[in-house]
Design an enzyme around this catalytic site. Structure first.
Site, PDB file in Angstrom:
ATOM      1  N   TYR A 189      15.295   4.469  13.395  1.00  0.00           N
ATOM      2  CA  TYR A 189      14.939   3.915  12.080  1.00  0.00           C
ATOM      3  C   TYR A 189      16.191   3.374  11.386  1.00  0.00           C
ATOM      4  O   TYR A 189      16.203   2.247  10.887  1.00  0.00           O
ATOM      5  CB  TYR A 189      14.284   5.010  11.220  1.00  0.00           C
ATOM      6  CG  TYR A 189      14.119   4.636   9.762  1.00  0.00           C
ATOM      7  CD1 TYR A 189      12.972   4.003   9.308  1.00  0.00           C
ATOM      8  CD2 TYR A 189      15.122   4.920   8.831  1.00  0.00           C
ATOM      9  CE1 TYR A 189      12.818   3.662   7.970  1.00  0.00           C
ATOM     10  CE2 TYR A 189      14.987   4.576   7.493  1.00  0.00           C
ATOM     11  CZ  TYR A 189      13.838   3.950   7.072  1.00  0.00           C
ATOM     12  OH  TYR A 189      13.703   3.610   5.741  1.00  0.00           O
ATOM     13  N   SER A 214      18.413   1.112   3.416  1.00  0.00           N
ATOM     14  CA  SER A 214      18.250   2.565   3.262  1.00  0.00           C
ATOM     15  C   SER A 214      19.567   3.309   3.421  1.00  0.00           C
ATOM     16  O   SER A 214      20.399   2.952   4.261  1.00  0.00           O
ATOM     17  CB  SER A 214      17.270   3.062   4.328  1.00  0.00           C
ATOM     18  OG  SER A 214      17.339   4.462   4.455  1.00  0.00           O
ATOM     19  N   HIS A 254      13.802   8.459  -2.602  1.00  0.00           N
ATOM     20  CA  HIS A 254      13.113   8.491  -3.894  1.00  0.00           C
ATOM     21  C   HIS A 254      11.652   8.868  -3.670  1.00  0.00           C
ATOM     22  O   HIS A 254      11.010   8.453  -2.724  1.00  0.00           O
ATOM     23  CB  HIS A 254      13.268   7.172  -4.652  1.00  0.00           C
ATOM     24  CG  HIS A 254      13.055   5.962  -3.817  1.00  0.00           C
ATOM     25  ND1 HIS A 254      14.024   5.430  -2.993  1.00  0.00           N
ATOM     26  CD2 HIS A 254      11.973   5.178  -3.669  1.00  0.00           C
ATOM     27  CE1 HIS A 254      13.545   4.372  -2.388  1.00  0.00           C
ATOM     28  NE2 HIS A 254      12.298   4.201  -2.770  1.00  0.00           N
ATOM     29  N   LEU A 262       9.196  -4.630   1.440  1.00  0.00           N
ATOM     30  CA  LEU A 262       9.158  -3.163   1.465  1.00  0.00           C
ATOM     31  C   LEU A 262       8.410  -2.645   2.694  1.00  0.00           C
ATOM     32  O   LEU A 262       8.404  -1.442   2.950  1.00  0.00           O
ATOM     33  CB  LEU A 262       8.470  -2.627   0.207  1.00  0.00           C
ATOM     34  CG  LEU A 262       8.927  -3.196  -1.143  1.00  0.00           C
ATOM     35  CD1 LEU A 262       8.221  -2.455  -2.279  1.00  0.00           C
ATOM     36  CD2 LEU A 262      10.431  -3.081  -1.302  1.00  0.00           C
ATOM     37  N   THR A 314       0.818  -1.221   0.000  1.00  0.00           N
ATOM     38  CA  THR A 314       0.000   0.000   0.000  1.00  0.00           C
ATOM     39  C   THR A 314       0.850   1.269   0.000  1.00  0.00           C
ATOM     40  O   THR A 314       0.308   2.377  -0.044  1.00  0.00           O
ATOM     41  CB  THR A 314      -0.929   0.037   1.240  1.00  0.00           C
ATOM     42  OG1 THR A 314      -0.103  -0.044   2.404  1.00  0.00           O
ATOM     43  CG2 THR A 314      -1.925  -1.101   1.236  1.00  0.00           C
ATOM     44  N   LEU A 329       4.199  -7.981   9.433  1.00  0.00           N
ATOM     45  CA  LEU A 329       5.603  -8.260   9.766  1.00  0.00           C
ATOM     46  C   LEU A 329       5.811  -8.457  11.264  1.00  0.00           C
ATOM     47  O   LEU A 329       6.871  -8.907  11.693  1.00  0.00           O
ATOM     48  CB  LEU A 329       6.512  -7.137   9.247  1.00  0.00           C
ATOM     49  CG  LEU A 329       6.697  -7.135   7.719  1.00  0.00           C
ATOM     50  CD1 LEU A 329       7.265  -5.802   7.236  1.00  0.00           C
ATOM     51  CD2 LEU A 329       7.590  -8.295   7.282  1.00  0.00           C
ATOM     52  N   ASP A 340       6.429   2.704  -2.880  1.00  0.00           N
ATOM     53  CA  ASP A 340       7.242   1.783  -3.681  1.00  0.00           C
ATOM     54  C   ASP A 340       6.455   0.534  -4.055  1.00  0.00           C
ATOM     55  O   ASP A 340       6.610   0.006  -5.165  1.00  0.00           O
ATOM     56  CB  ASP A 340       8.501   1.369  -2.911  1.00  0.00           C
ATOM     57  CG  ASP A 340       9.486   2.511  -2.755  1.00  0.00           C
ATOM     58  OD1 ASP A 340       9.149   3.647  -3.135  1.00  0.00           O
ATOM     59  OD2 ASP A 340      10.605   2.266  -2.256  1.00  0.00           O
ATOM     60  N   ARG A 373       4.177   9.866  -3.045  1.00  0.00           N
ATOM     61  CA  ARG A 373       4.919   9.953  -1.788  1.00  0.00           C
ATOM     62  C   ARG A 373       3.983  10.374  -0.662  1.00  0.00           C
ATOM     63  O   ARG A 373       3.083  11.214  -0.861  1.00  0.00           O
ATOM     64  CB  ARG A 373       6.020  10.996  -1.983  1.00  0.00           C
ATOM     65  CG  ARG A 373       7.042  11.138  -0.866  1.00  0.00           C
ATOM     66  CD  ARG A 373       7.761   9.867  -0.567  1.00  0.00           C
ATOM     67  NE  ARG A 373       9.142  10.099  -0.182  1.00  0.00           N
ATOM     68  CZ  ARG A 373       9.816   9.299   0.637  1.00  0.00           C
ATOM     69  NH1 ARG A 373       9.237   8.229   1.158  1.00  0.00           N
ATOM     70  NH2 ARG A 373      11.092   9.534   0.910  1.00  0.00           N
ATOM     71  N   SER A 418       8.284   4.011   7.730  1.00  0.00           N
ATOM     72  CA  SER A 418       9.360   4.607   6.926  1.00  0.00           C
ATOM     73  C   SER A 418       9.620   6.073   7.249  1.00  0.00           C
ATOM     74  O   SER A 418      10.533   6.662   6.680  1.00  0.00           O
ATOM     75  CB  SER A 418       9.028   4.445   5.438  1.00  0.00           C
ATOM     76  OG  SER A 418       7.956   5.291   5.092  1.00  0.00           O
ATOM     77  N   ALA A 462       7.446  -1.360   6.204  1.00  0.00           N
ATOM     78  CA  ALA A 462       8.208  -0.706   7.282  1.00  0.00           C
ATOM     79  C   ALA A 462       7.438   0.518   7.761  1.00  0.00           C
ATOM     80  O   ALA A 462       6.569   1.027   7.051  1.00  0.00           O
ATOM     81  CB  ALA A 462       9.579  -0.241   6.780  1.00  0.00           C
ATOM     82  N   GLU A 508      19.754   5.875   4.938  1.00  0.00           N
ATOM     83  CA  GLU A 508      19.727   6.382   6.311  1.00  0.00           C
ATOM     84  C   GLU A 508      20.737   5.611   7.180  1.00  0.00           C
ATOM     85  O   GLU A 508      21.194   6.124   8.199  1.00  0.00           O
ATOM     86  CB  GLU A 508      18.301   6.253   6.860  1.00  0.00           C
ATOM     87  CG  GLU A 508      18.039   6.840   8.232  1.00  0.00           C
ATOM     88  CD  GLU A 508      17.961   8.378   8.307  1.00  0.00           C
ATOM     89  OE1 GLU A 508      17.865   9.035   7.246  1.00  0.00           O
ATOM     90  OE2 GLU A 508      17.995   8.900   9.434  1.00  0.00           O
TER      91      GLU A 508
END
Ligand code: NAP
Ligand code: GDD
Length: 343
Positions: A158, A134, A188, A79, A11, A58, A14, A193, A83, A81, A136
């Site tokens: 994170y 990431s 990205h 994917l 959802t 998860l 990405d 977004r 985020s 998370a 990050e």
């Protein structure tokens, strides 16, 4: 026979681009959906009508085993998370559970469903695993630009959790010969977004200010520098990584740096407004520990995957402003409440 893919985080931004890309490649695609009535499910269903769904979370090991057992995917893209980096200071334990331990749960689910010993077998027919690592993780950067060999110094819970997910994926590759790769993706963005991230916060505010619906835009650190690319380009790199004979980790970015101030200027310029008339600094938006700069060295991905970004930062910001102008105008026209999450 078409390949089967399972995507967690379906959802999200990405997940939507990856699902479209894999469906266009002829894959059968399943998205892992959490929650009892996830409101974002209908948004992704509208975009990709051939998509199938399977329930899971998860946080819940058994649900992942059940999902893999049902789907029997050739490729798993993890994917899912939390985020948004600032949330990781508010709910550090939850972020660690989902973004860190959640990776371990998925790796274990793959081992269980593949048959624990089979993950050491000849390698044909085994499930391939992609982990969304990431930039990050580089945090307080040890060198510029950052490559696959740059050491990590994460600056947020994170980033620490993502570093765990990165290393556990590598460890399962080395321990069990599992086909697992991490894509170390730099920021990205896209019109899809989330509105909490800085580029979209800016593009949405610019559209609303231009249409007379907002007066000011509060931001934090305007000096932060990022390597921003277009999400539609980056999901192609995820797919390419899983098509290689040997699993390896890759850095994905543009190699071009811009500040938040640049993003603001480009976005306001796109609608012929002067950003200095509208933007002010809210100290509450400055982070407890900042990642000051990020810049990717994607030489390995360019050489091995033949991957390259296709959208410049200026094009990206303008694309987002134009999309938000259309969306906000539509919402004004039809009298809807502003639903920033609508695609
Ligand atoms: P996003 O738009 O925030 O999407 C996050 C997704 O994770 C959502 O689909 C969300 O689903 C799902 N999720 C949250 N908690 C979950 C749980 N407990 N179990 C299963 N799914 C869960 O993020 P994105 O921008 O698409 O990023 C995708 C991944 O890449 C993330 O792991 C992110 O950390 C990583 N990443 C992103 C960037 C970037 O610049 N975008 C860069 C590097 C790495 P719900 O609808 O259920 O909330
Ligand atoms: N969100 C936000 N809001 N960021 C702001 C603001 C603001 O009002 N003002 C300044 N910034 C600065 C942040 O301090 C940060 O330095 C930069 O803008 C980018 O912030 P985000 O867009 O929130 O992204 P991020 O870099 O923290 O994290 C994103 O990229 C990571 C990859 O490097 C997320 O997508 C992460 O999930 C991803 O891993």
């Amino acid at each position: 026979m078409s390949k089967r893919a399972l995507i967690t985080g379906i959802t999200g931004q990405d997940g939507s681009y990856l699902a479209e890309h894999l469906l266009a490649q002829g894959y059968q695609v399943w998205g892992l959906i959490r929650g009892q009535a996830n409101p974002r499910k209908s948004r992704i269903s509208r975009l990709a009508s051939d998509l199938s769904f399977v329930d899971g979370d998860l946080m819940d090991q058994t649900s992942l085993v059940s999902a893999l057992d049902l789907v029997q995917p050739d490729e798993v893209y993890n994917l899912g998370a939390i985020s948004f980096v600032p949330m990781s200071w508010q709910q550090a334990e939850l972020v660690t559970e989902i973004n860190g331990a959640g990776v371990l749960r998925m790796l274990e689910a793959i081992r269980i469903v593949s048959g624990l010993s089979q993950s050491r077998a000849d390698g044909s027919g085994r499930m391939r695993f992609y982990q969304a690592s990431s930039s990050e993780m580089f945090g307080k950067v040890a060198e510029t630009p950052q490559s696959e060999t740059t050491r990590f110094h994460p600056r947020s819970p994170y980033g620490v959790a993502k570093a765990y997910g990165h290393f556990i994926t590598r460890n399962y590759r080395e321990s069990f010969d599992l086909y697992g790769v991490s894509g170390i993706l730099f920021n990205h963005e896209s019109p899809r977004r989330g509105a909490e991230f800085v580029t979209r916060k800016i593009s949405l505010a610019v559209a609303q200010i231009k249409l007379g619906l907002q007066d000011k835009l509060a931001l934090g650190n305007l000096d932060a520098v990022r390597d921003w690319g277009f999400a539609g380009d980056y999901v192609k790199a995820m797919h390419l990584m899983l098509q290689q004979d040997e699993p390896a980790d890759y850095v994905i970015g543009t190699g071009v740096m811009h500040s938040v101030r640049d993003a603001v200027r480009i976005a306001f310029d796109a609608v012929d407004l002067n950003w200095q008339d509208y933007v002010y600094i809210d100290p509450a938006l400055v982070r407890p520990a900042e990642v000051e700069t990020l810049c990717a060295d994607s030489g390995m991905a360019r050489a091995a995957l033949d991957w390259a970004p296709t959208v410049t930062f200026e094009e990206l910001m303008r694309m987002m402003v134009e999309a938000d102008l259309r969306q906000v105008s539509r919402e004004v026209q039809y009298g809807d409440l502003l639903l920033a999450g609508n695609w």
